[in-house]
Design a protein around this motif. Structure first.
Motif, PDB file in Angstrom:
ATOM      1  N   GLU A 191      -1.912  -1.211   9.490  1.00  0.00           N
ATOM      2  CA  GLU A 191      -2.688   0.026   9.425  1.00  0.00           C
ATOM      3  C   GLU A 191      -2.749   0.741  10.776  1.00  0.00           C
ATOM      4  OE1 GLU A 191      -3.814   1.191   6.564  1.00  0.00           O
ATOM      5  OE2 GLU A 191      -2.999  -0.572   5.565  1.00  0.00           O
ATOM      6  N   SER A 245      -2.269  -8.140   9.621  1.00  0.00           N
ATOM      7  CA  SER A 245      -2.672  -7.304   8.483  1.00  0.00           C
ATOM      8  C   SER A 245      -3.213  -5.965   8.959  1.00  0.00           C
ATOM      9  CB  SER A 245      -3.742  -8.010   7.645  1.00  0.00           C
ATOM     10  OG  SER A 245      -3.197  -9.134   7.005  1.00  0.00           O
ATOM     11  N   LEU A 246      -3.986  -5.981  10.023  1.00  0.00           N
ATOM     12  CA  LEU A 246      -4.535  -4.726  10.526  1.00  0.00           C
ATOM     13  C   LEU A 246      -3.521  -3.930  11.326  1.00  0.00           C
ATOM     14  CD1 LEU A 246      -7.196  -6.129   9.560  1.00  0.00           C
ATOM     15  CD2 LEU A 246      -8.252  -4.471  11.075  1.00  0.00           C
TER      16      LEU A 246
END
Length: 135
Positions: A64, A60-61
């Protein structure tokens, strides 16, 4: 490659027939996995869930552009779930905060996302002792 990196990614489309076949296969494999997990002890199920959660947090990170230390993420999750962790790596405050927010989101997904909840998640990233020092 992530979907947002593709040209015209906002004009997303798919083939229902192909997608349905893939989803059917995934559901079948998921059922087999759950069946196998049911034969394991509680501790093994919890460890498997923790491993899956660690990859959810890490990936998920990565979307980013943030790379997390896998051992720190695993240690934070293990500690929060009460799993005995053989290889303990002290997680940074940031990683511990990410795991806290992710666990809260997963455990309370049925609740409405409120301004108070968002502010609490944001506050998790700031140490209380550093906030007091700046007042």
């Amino acid at each position: 490659m992530y979907i947002h990196e593709r040209d015209n990614w906002t004009k997303f489309h798919w083939n229902d027939g192909i997608l349905s076949a893939v989803l059917e296969e995934v559901n079948m494999k998921q059922g087999l996995l759950y069946g196998r997990l049911s034969m394991l002890g509680f501790d093994s199920k919890l460890k498997a869930m923790a491993t899956n959660l660690a990859f959810d947090v890490i990936y998920s990170l990565e979307i980013e552009g943030i790379k997390l230390n896998v051992d720190e993420v695993r240690s934070s999750i293990a500690r929060k779930l009460g799993i005995e962790n053989v290889k303990y790596t002290s997680p940074s405050h940031y990683i511990d905060s990410v795991v806290t927010v992710m666990l809260d989101a997963i455990n309370h997904y049925e609740q409405k996302l409120t301004k108070e909840k968002l502010c609490a998640w944001q506050a998790a990233f700031f140490r209380q002792d550093s906030v007091k020092a700046h007042k």
